[in-house]
Design a protein around this motif. Structure first.
Motif, short mmCIF file in Angstrom:
data_model
loop_
_atom_site.label_atom_id
_atom_site.label_comp_id
_atom_site.label_asym_id
_atom_site.label_seq_id
_atom_site.Cartn_x
_atom_site.Cartn_y
_atom_site.Cartn_z
N PRO A 1 27.32 46.16 39.04
CA PRO A 1 27.71 47.37 39.78
C PRO A 1 27.39 47.28 41.26
O PRO A 1 28.14 47.78 42.10
CB PRO A 1 26.90 48.49 39.11
N ARG A 2 26.27 46.63 41.60
CA ARG A 2 25.90 46.49 43.02
C ARG A 2 26.90 45.61 43.76
O ARG A 2 27.30 45.90 44.88
CB ARG A 2 24.48 45.91 43.11
N LEU A 3 27.35 44.52 43.10
CA LEU A 3 28.35 43.65 43.71
C LEU A 3 29.65 44.40 43.95
O LEU A 3 30.27 44.27 45.00
CB LEU A 3 28.61 42.44 42.82
N LYS A 4 30.05 45.20 42.98
CA LYS A 4 31.30 45.96 43.12
C LYS A 4 31.19 46.97 44.26
O LYS A 4 32.10 47.12 45.07
CB LYS A 4 31.65 46.67 41.81
N GLN A 5 30.04 47.66 44.33
CA GLN A 5 29.83 48.65 45.40
C GLN A 5 29.89 47.99 46.77
O GLN A 5 30.50 48.51 47.70
CB GLN A 5 28.49 49.34 45.18
N LEU A 6 29.26 46.82 46.91
CA LEU A 6 29.27 46.12 48.19
C LEU A 6 30.69 45.70 48.58
O LEU A 6 31.09 45.82 49.73
CB LEU A 6 28.37 44.88 48.12
N ARG A 7 31.45 45.22 47.60
CA ARG A 7 32.82 44.79 47.89
C ARG A 7 33.69 45.98 48.29
O ARG A 7 34.45 45.93 49.26
CB ARG A 7 33.43 44.08 46.67
N LEU A 8 33.57 47.09 47.55
CA LEU A 8 34.38 48.27 47.86
C LEU A 8 33.99 48.86 49.21
O LEU A 8 34.84 49.36 49.94
CB LEU A 8 34.24 49.31 46.75
N ARG A 9 32.71 48.80 49.55
CA ARG A 9 32.26 49.32 50.84
C ARG A 9 32.90 48.52 51.97
O ARG A 9 33.20 49.06 53.03
CB ARG A 9 30.73 49.24 50.93
N ARG A 10 33.11 47.22 51.75
CA ARG A 10 33.75 46.38 52.77
C ARG A 10 35.26 46.51 52.71
O ARG A 10 35.96 45.96 53.56
CB ARG A 10 33.34 44.92 52.57
N ILE B 1 37.48 45.19 50.60
CA ILE B 1 38.17 43.92 50.38
C ILE B 1 38.49 43.76 48.90
O ILE B 1 37.86 44.39 48.04
CB ILE B 1 37.34 42.71 50.88
N THR B 2 39.45 42.92 48.59
CA THR B 2 39.85 42.68 47.20
C THR B 2 39.03 41.54 46.60
O THR B 2 38.35 40.80 47.31
CB THR B 2 41.35 42.30 47.13
N LEU B 3 39.15 41.40 45.28
CA LEU B 3 38.52 40.27 44.61
C LEU B 3 39.08 38.95 45.14
O LEU B 3 38.34 37.97 45.29
CB LEU B 3 38.73 40.36 43.10
N LEU C 1 37.39 38.15 48.40
CA LEU C 1 36.03 37.70 48.17
C LEU C 1 36.01 36.29 47.57
O LEU C 1 35.14 35.47 47.92
CB LEU C 1 35.29 38.68 47.25
N ALA C 2 36.98 35.99 46.71
CA ALA C 2 37.08 34.64 46.13
C ALA C 2 37.30 33.60 47.22
O ALA C 2 36.69 32.52 47.21
CB ALA C 2 38.20 34.59 45.10
N GLU C 3 38.13 33.94 48.21
CA GLU C 3 38.37 33.01 49.32
C GLU C 3 37.11 32.80 50.17
O GLU C 3 36.84 31.70 50.63
CB GLU C 3 39.52 33.53 50.20
N GLU C 4 36.33 33.88 50.34
CA GLU C 4 35.10 33.80 51.14
C GLU C 4 34.02 32.99 50.46
O GLU C 4 33.25 32.28 51.12
CB GLU C 4 34.53 35.21 51.40
N THR C 5 33.93 33.12 49.13
CA THR C 5 32.78 32.56 48.41
C THR C 5 33.09 31.27 47.64
O THR C 5 32.16 30.55 47.28
CB THR C 5 32.25 33.57 47.39
N LEU D 1 27.54 35.01 47.52
CA LEU D 1 27.83 36.45 47.47
C LEU D 1 26.95 37.21 48.46
O LEU D 1 27.42 38.11 49.16
CB LEU D 1 27.64 36.98 46.05
N ALA D 2 25.66 36.85 48.51
CA ALA D 2 24.75 37.50 49.46
C ALA D 2 25.21 37.24 50.89
O ALA D 2 25.23 38.14 51.73
CB ALA D 2 23.32 37.01 49.25
N ARG D 3 25.62 36.00 51.16
CA ARG D 3 26.09 35.63 52.50
C ARG D 3 27.35 36.42 52.86
O ARG D 3 27.49 36.95 53.97
CB ARG D 3 26.36 34.13 52.57
N ALA D 4 28.29 36.51 51.92
CA ALA D 4 29.56 37.22 52.18
C ALA D 4 29.33 38.70 52.45
O ALA D 4 30.00 39.28 53.31
CB ALA D 4 30.50 37.04 50.99
N HIS D 5 28.38 39.31 51.74
CA HIS D 5 28.14 40.75 51.90
C HIS D 5 27.07 41.06 52.94
O HIS D 5 26.72 42.22 53.15
CB HIS D 5 27.75 41.37 50.56
N SER D 6 26.52 40.01 53.58
CA SER D 6 25.47 40.18 54.61
C SER D 6 24.25 40.94 54.08
O SER D 6 23.74 41.86 54.72
CB SER D 6 26.02 40.89 55.84
N VAL D 7 23.80 40.56 52.88
CA VAL D 7 22.59 41.13 52.29
C VAL D 7 21.71 39.96 51.82
O VAL D 7 22.17 38.83 51.75
CB VAL D 7 22.89 42.08 51.11
#
Length: 198
Positions: free
Chosen positions: A14-23, A25-27, A30-34, A59-65
């Motif tokens: 759920p935390r990963l989904k929340q971070l992605r939706l806050r940014r 961006i689509t899956l 995120l797949a291209e980034e990670t 994932l942490a790098r992509a979401h800056s956490v």
């Protein structure tokens, strides 16, 4: 210990989904980034698969956490280093930057893009606030004034004046806020004090 580890890992999805939706961006983005496949990301977010360290790092790098933030690791060591962000239901994040009691308190706010015609919910409280915009555009409603502050601009005001902060439709905004008690002011020095011996 195993139950605590299970709880922490179950909360990652759920935390990963929340971070992605806050940014916003689509899956696929995120797949291209990670370099992690869309199907794996989907299973991770749904809690159908537990993340490995090799997945948590990009994932942490992509979401800056930090990885600690992703897995909600328990606090350790010096508490001044473990100030945790607080996520609000509106998508905003507040990061406390000070932890000492009393005195001026510092916070970093990250607000998602907003609607330019949003009706502000003005608030008042005791104190004095200094705001500095780091990135984006901040809408500050201060009494009858509707101000737009760009990156590098600042404002200060008595918080007994009805006020409200929001992002504009141009995108998210990051800003610093220093809040002090009524009558407490930041001391600004424009130039060094002269040396009395000169």
């Amino acid at each position: 210990m195993d139950q605590e580890l299970d709880r922490m890992l179950d909360a990652v999805g759920p935390r990963l989904k929340q971070l992605r939706l806050r940014r916003n961006i689509t899956l696929t983005d995120l797949a291209e980034e990670t370099g992690i496949s869309v199907s794996t990301l989907s299973r991770l977010e749904a809690g159908l698969r537990r993340p490995t360290l090799e997945q948590l790092l990009p994932l942490a790098r992509a979401h800056s956490v930090t990885i600690d933030e992703l897995v909600d690791a328990p606090l350790t060591g010096d508490p001044r280093i473990n100030l945790r962000p607080v996520a609000a239901s509106d998508g905003s994040t507040i990061l406390p930057l000070t932890r000492r009691p009393g005195g001026i308190q510092a916070y970093k706010f990250v607000l998602p893009a907003g609607a330019d015609d949003r009706e502000p919910d003005l608030r008042t409280h005791e104190g004095y606030d200094w705001v500095y915009v780091l990135n984006g555009t901040l809408r500050l409603v201060l009494g009858e004034h509707n101000l737009i502050l760009e990156a590098g601009e600042a404002a200060e005001f008595d918080t007994r004046t009805p006020h409200w902060f929001g992002a504009t439709s141009s995108g998210p905004v990051e800003f610093l806020s220093l809040v002090g008690r009524q009558g407490e002011r930041v001391h600004v020095r424009a130039a060094p004090r002269p040396n009395p011996s000169e």
